[in-house]
Scaffold this active site. Structure first.
Site, short mmCIF file in Angstrom:
data_model
loop_
_atom_site.label_atom_id
_atom_site.label_comp_id
_atom_site.label_asym_id
_atom_site.label_seq_id
_atom_site.Cartn_x
_atom_site.Cartn_y
_atom_site.Cartn_z
N GLU A 155 16.32 -16.83 -28.50
CA GLU A 155 15.12 -17.26 -27.78
C GLU A 155 14.04 -16.19 -27.85
O GLU A 155 12.85 -16.49 -28.03
CB GLU A 155 15.46 -17.57 -26.31
CG GLU A 155 16.40 -18.76 -26.14
CD GLU A 155 17.87 -18.36 -26.13
OE1 GLU A 155 18.67 -19.08 -25.52
OE2 GLU A 155 18.23 -17.32 -26.75
N HIS A 197 18.06 -11.68 -28.89
CA HIS A 197 18.57 -13.02 -28.65
C HIS A 197 17.70 -14.04 -29.39
O HIS A 197 16.53 -13.79 -29.66
CB HIS A 197 18.58 -13.32 -27.16
CG HIS A 197 19.47 -12.42 -26.36
ND1 HIS A 197 20.38 -12.89 -25.43
CD2 HIS A 197 19.61 -11.06 -26.34
CE1 HIS A 197 21.04 -11.88 -24.88
NE2 HIS A 197 20.57 -10.76 -25.41
#
Length: 294
Positions: free
Chosen positions: A104, A102
Site C-alpha cells: 500500500e 508495504h
C-alpha cells in the site's frame, strides 16, 4: 515484456491478455495505467472498474521484492485523475526490517511521486495491516478512502481504522499528497538538483526535517523519493524508499544504481544519512553523496 510479469500474465483471461499485450510489451512498462488505458481495458474485457482492478492485482504483485518472506502483496492505487498506480512490497536483505516497504505504501508513494493529487480508492490482494491503515490515514483523502479486497464488499478506511488517530488530532492542515514546496534552491549537478527538488516536496509537519533522495542508474535515468511523515511516527516512509519504489516499479534493479544523493538539513532534528547510506550499501551502491539544504 519484463520477465517478472510473464507468469502472472499467462494466467489472465484471454481478452485481458490481448488488451494488455501492447501495453506490457515495453520492458520498462511504468507500472501504471492512464485513464484512457483503463477505459480501453474495460471496453475490451467487459469488466467494471472494481473487477478490472482485481484482475490486474497479480501483475502488481509480480513487482514485489520479497527475498525474506517470499510473500508477494500487490496494490493498485486509483488516482482522482483516472490513472491507476501499481505497488508491491519490498524487503532488503542486509538492511533492517524497519526499511521494509508495504504494498500500500508502494502504490500510494508511486501515485504521490508521479504528481497525483489525491486517491479515490486502493485495491489490495490481502487485508491491509495496521501499519498501512495508519499510513493511509495521513492522506488528503483521509478516512473516506475506499479499500477494495477480494471477496469482500468495499469499505471506507474509517471502517478499517475506527476511532482513528491522525494528523487532524495534531492540528495538521497540510496532508500527504497536498501540494508542497519548501523552496530550497536547486544547486549542483542534475542528481543533486533532483534530490533537492524531492526534499522540497517532503511531507514532514512533525519534525520539520525535509529530505529527498535521488538515484542515478547506469543508463542515466534518475528516480527521486520524498520523505513522508506520519502522525503515528513509525509508519513514516523514508525518502530512499520512495526512490527505490519508483526504481523497482519502472523495471530497474538495484545493480542498475550507480550513484545516489541525499538532500537534507545539517541541523534537522531527524537525520536520514546513516540509515540511507547503510541501506544503499546493503544493496550494492557505494557512491553516495549528501547535499545540505540551505
Amino acid at each position: 515484456m519484463h520477465p517478472r510479469f510473464q507468469t502472472a500474465f499467462a494466467q489472465l483471461a484471454d481478452n485481458l491478455q490481448s488488451a494488455l499485450e501492447p501495453i506490457l510489451a515495453d520492458k520498462y512498462f511504468p507500472a501504471l495505467l492512464t485513464g484512457e488505458q483503463v477505459s480501453s481495458l474495460k471496453s475490451a474485457t467487459g469488466l467494471d472498474e472494481d473487477a478490472l482492478a482485481f484482475a490486474l492485482l497479480p501483475l502488481a504483485a509480480a513487482c514485489a521484492r520479497t527475498p525474506l518472506s517470499n510473500f508477494n502483496v500487490g496494490a493498485i492505487a486509483r488516482g482522482v485523475s483516472g490513472t491507476w498506480y501499481f505497488g508491491a512490497n519490498m524487503e532488503f536483505i542486509g538492511a533492517t526490517m524497519q526499511q521494509t516497504v508495504h504494498a500500500e505504501q508502494s502504490a500510494i508513494s508511486h501515485a504521490w511521486l508521479s504528481g497525483e493529487k489525491a486517491l479515490a480508492a486502493i485495491t489490495v490482494n490481502y487485508t491491509p495491516c495496521g501499519h498501512c491503515r495508519q499510513f493511509m490515514n495521513e492522506l488528503n483523502s483521509g478516512l473516506d478512502l475506499r479499500i477494495h479486497l477480494p471477496g469482500r464488499e468495499a469499505h471506507a478506511l474509517r471502517d478499517y481504522l475506527p476511532d482513528a488517530f491522525g494528523p487532524k488530532d495534531l492540528e495538521i492542515k497540510t496532508l500527504l499528497m497536498d501540494e508542497q514546496d519548501h523552496g530550497y534552491a536547486l544547486t549542483g549537478d542534475a542528481l543533486s538538483q533532483a534530490a533537492i527538488a524531492a526534499a522540497n516536496r517532503s511531507h514532514m509537519p512533525y519534525s520539520k526535517s525535509p529530505s529527498g533522495v535521488a538515484l542515478e542508474c547506469k543508463d542515466g535515468r534518475i528516480f527521486s523519493g520524498s520523505y513522508a511523515e506520519n502522525a503515528a511516527f513509525n509508519p513514516t516512509l523514508p525518502p530512499l524508499q520512495g526512490a527505490l519504489i519508483l526504481l523497482n516499479l519502472k523495471g530497474y534493479d538495484y545493480p542498475d544504481i550507480q550513484r545516489a544523493v541525499l538532500a537534507e538539513k545539517a541541523d534537522a532534528p531527524l537525520i536520514q544519512w546513516d540509515a540511507t547510506s547503510a541501506t544503499l550499501k546493503a544493496l550494492g551502491c557505494h557512491s553516495i553523496d549528501r547535499v545540505l539544504l540551505a
